[in-house]
Design an enzyme around this catalytic site. Structure first.
Site, PDB file in Angstrom:
ATOM      1  N   ASN A 105       0.882  -1.328   0.061  1.00 43.74           N
ATOM      2  CA  ASN A 105      -0.068   0.026  -0.106  1.00 43.74           C
ATOM      3  C   ASN A 105       0.664   1.571  -0.127  1.00 43.74           C
ATOM      4  O   ASN A 105       0.267   2.166  -0.565  1.00 43.74           O
ATOM      5  CB  ASN A 105      -0.917   0.033   1.185  1.00 43.74           C
ATOM      6  N   GLN A 171       4.436   7.751   5.405  1.00 43.60           N
ATOM      7  CA  GLN A 171       4.117   6.643   4.660  1.00 43.60           C
ATOM      8  C   GLN A 171       3.020   6.796   3.563  1.00 43.60           C
ATOM      9  O   GLN A 171       2.133   6.354   3.596  1.00 43.60           O
ATOM     10  CB  GLN A 171       3.461   5.326   5.702  1.00 43.60           C
ATOM     11  N   ASP A 173       1.112   6.701   0.384  1.00 47.79           N
ATOM     12  CA  ASP A 173       0.519   5.627  -0.267  1.00 47.79           C
ATOM     13  C   ASP A 173       0.908   5.323  -1.859  1.00 47.79           C
ATOM     14  O   ASP A 173       0.905   6.653  -2.277  1.00 47.79           O
ATOM     15  CB  ASP A 173      -1.057   5.836  -0.613  1.00 47.79           C
ATOM     16  N   ARG A 201       2.710 -12.290   3.444  1.00 44.85           N
ATOM     17  CA  ARG A 201       1.576 -11.651   4.328  1.00 44.85           C
ATOM     18  C   ARG A 201       1.628 -10.044   3.586  1.00 44.85           C
ATOM     19  O   ARG A 201       2.627  -9.338   3.706  1.00 44.85           O
ATOM     20  CB  ARG A 201       1.953 -11.405   5.725  1.00 44.85           C
ATOM     21  N   ASP A 203       0.460  -6.803   3.622  1.00 45.54           N
ATOM     22  CA  ASP A 203      -0.248  -5.582   4.673  1.00 45.54           C
ATOM     23  C   ASP A 203      -1.228  -4.900   3.942  1.00 45.54           C
ATOM     24  O   ASP A 203      -1.009  -4.288   2.690  1.00 45.54           O
ATOM     25  CB  ASP A 203       1.100  -4.845   4.982  1.00 45.54           C
ATOM     26  N   GLU A 245      -3.710  -9.055   4.847  1.00 43.20           N
ATOM     27  CA  GLU A 245      -4.312  -8.300   6.111  1.00 43.20           C
ATOM     28  C   GLU A 245      -5.449  -7.562   5.581  1.00 43.20           C
ATOM     29  O   GLU A 245      -5.340  -6.532   5.415  1.00 43.20           O
ATOM     30  CB  GLU A 245      -3.163  -7.430   6.902  1.00 43.20           C
TER      31      GLU A 245
END
Ligand code: NOJ
Length: 549
Positions: A105, A171, A173, A201, A203, A245
């Site tokens: 993301n 962070q 996107d 996995r 996120d 997730e």
């Protein structure tokens, strides 16, 4: 690389580990891949099948590595690519699979893509991120890190525009509408899969795309993208998995499985708080409710179920009343709360009550899904609510009663985080691997044992679930069935002994054989089946039919 999928994840038990927190191999105060490689026998001996690594990429570490500044390398504090390769090879030798966390993301604002992107609209990387001149765009998207962020937009002085971020403002996107970003991500997948990783996995999967007039979660575009990704994996790495997730209600997670052509696995977030709630309320109904609300998923898909992880125990998937209940019961001190959740470890949450801890594992290992264990919980580690953010549940693994709990030979002040050394039950001199292994009645051995028993039956990983509905609401009882195999689970959610009568006529003539001791219980007859259970006690029975016997 195998060429046909084995669906190994359906029967797997996962072990979540932070390479930074596990074992320091070079004495710099920080866990690393040399240390993790040395710990592989320990992990294998637990009986788990797959390691889930928290992010191991270069990062300024402002979100413990979920802020990636280079997707194609290992953080120098954790080692180098050769260390990583050695780790993978040694894991394989022990029949351990490895999946790694991958943050699709967003990247770190220190990633060269973002540094370029800031230079302005004419820079080729500008469109790698999501920009706007208007900070009111996508106003319906909620803020996730409510304790730190006030908007999902942050002004960038260099670009003179706002950039979009669903998490911390450092962070930004990534813009998945940009085909170049999607290509970059395929390259990232290829890079790690070619090294031999067994999957990722993924996120923060619900937030990949943004559309005006929506809450910018679970958009159809995300599913198109995941299909693309899955098809790429099927073609090249058919036995590797994507574990997503998506902290959402089950009906919103269902589309992420697609027709078995998107995610292989997804975490079941709403089940988790209800496991805690059920034992505190001494009532099974919230558990039955959430499982009944969980639609069936394609045959080749699987839920990942868990009690704790590296984040706060999230309370997003409960009602306001339930959240208030959870906070009151499990986080009486405001320090224990973070965002919409509780930043404590398993044992402190359950007041170090062995019976409750066992009961929750008895459920975790027998409810539909593949269990995910969190490092340190097997030895009853405590937490430190005085550390910032979620670091209180990410302290160094406690190996023995030596300096730094055997985690590192560095000076204590050099450690990335202090070990738990408040006097008492959680002090590393009391809660550590060596002590747990020396004590044959420890929770550690109990768990190793239960894991071993789970592995004898396919029904746990593959079976359906049928709830028995005894009059006593404090008893949670269900049958897991797969082909000819049936497992009866009966659990007492109460802290005092309870009787129960179970309607088992469908299994009349079968003998319930208690799984951990192989003891046959009275045969199931025409009358309701009577049992008594001690405080927080539970049974796993194999229902052996006369034919099978
Ligand atoms: C989910 C991760 O589990 C969490 O630790 C992280 O802070 C956010 N994603 C943002 O990447």
């Amino acid at each position: 690389m195998s060429t046909t999928p084995t669906h190994w994840y359906k029967d797997a038990i996962f072990y979540e580990v932070s390479p930074r927190a596990f074992l320091d191999g070079n004495g710099d105060g920080m866990g690393d891949f040399i240390g993790l490689t040395e710990s592989l026998d320990y992990i294998r001996d637990l009986g788990v099948n797959c390691i889930w690594l928290l992010p191991m990429y270069p990062s300024p570490l402002r979100d413990d590595g979920y802020d990636i500044s280079n997707y194609l390398d290992v953080h120098p504090q954790l080692g180098n690519l050769d260390d990583f390769k050695r780790f993978l090879a040694e894991a394989k030798k022990r029949d351990l699979r490895v999946i790694a966390d991958l943050v699709l993301n967003h990247s770190s604002d220190q990633h060269p893509w973002f540094q370029e992107a800031r230079k302005g609209t004419s820079n080729p990387y500008h469109d790698y991120y999501v920009w706007s001149d208007d900070p009111h765009k996508y106003a319906e998207a909620r803020i996730i890190f409510t304790d730190t962020e006030t908007s999902n937009w942050t002004w960038d002085e260099t670009a003179k525009r706002f950039y979009w971020h669903r998490f911390f403002s450092h962070q930004p996107d990534l813009n998945f509408d940009n085909p170049k970003v999607r290509e970059e991500m395929l390259d990232v997948f290829k890079f790690w899969m070619d090294l031999g990783l067994d999957g990722f996995r993924a996120d923060a999967i619900p937030y990949l795309f943004e559309r005006e007039g929506t809450n910018c979660e679970n958009l159809p575009e995300t599913h198109v993208y995941l299909k693309e990704l899955r098809a790429f994996m099927e073609r090249n790495y058919p036995d590797a998995i994507l574990l997503g997730e998506a902290n959402q209600w089950p009906e919103y997670v269902l589309p992420y499985f697609g027709k078995g052509d998107q995610l292989h696995m997804s975490f079941h977030f709403p089940l988790m708080p209800r496991l805690y709630m059920a034992i505190r309320q001494e009532d099974r109904h919230s558990l039955e409710w959430i499982i009944n609300r969980t639609p069936s998923i394609p045959e080749t898909c699987q839920w990942a179920i868990f009690l704790r992880n590296h984040d706060e125990l999230t309370l997003e998937m409960v009602t306001e009343e339930e959240r208030a209940f959870m906070w009151r019961e499990f986080a009486p001190d405001p320090r224990m709360r973070l965002n919409v959740g509780i930043r404590r470890r398993l044992f402190p949450l359950l007041e170090n009550d062995r019976r409750q801890v066992e009961l929750l594992h008895g459920l975790l290992l027998s409810l539909p899904g593949s269990p995910v264990l969190y490092y340190g919980d097997e030895i009853g580690m405590g937490d430190n609510v005085y550390l910032a953010d979620r670091f209180g549940v990410r302290t160094p693994m406690q190996w023995n009663d030596n300096r730094n709990a055997g985690f590192s030979r560095a000076k204590p002040s050099q450690l990335y985080m202090p070990v738990i050394d408040d006097p008492g039950i959680y002090h590393y001199q009391a809660a550590n691997v060596e002590a747990a292994r020396e004590n044959k009645t420890s929770f550690y051995w109990w768990l190793v044992n239960l894991i071993g028993h789970r592995k004898r039956f396919k029904a746990f990983g593959h079976g359906d679930i049928h709830f028995l509905q005894p009059d006593n609401p404090k008893i949670f009882a269900y049958v897991r069935s797969y082909e000819l195999e049936s497992i009866l689970v009966v659990a007492n959610l109460s802290r005092v002994p309870q009787p129960v009568e179970l309607e088992l006529s469908k299994w009349r003539g079968a003998t319930p054989v208690e799984i951990t001791g192989q003891t046959p219980f009275p045969q199931i007859g025409p009358e309701p089946y009577q049992l008594s259970l001690g405080p927080h006690g539970f049974y796993w029975f194999h229902l052996v039919t006369p034919d099978a016997a």
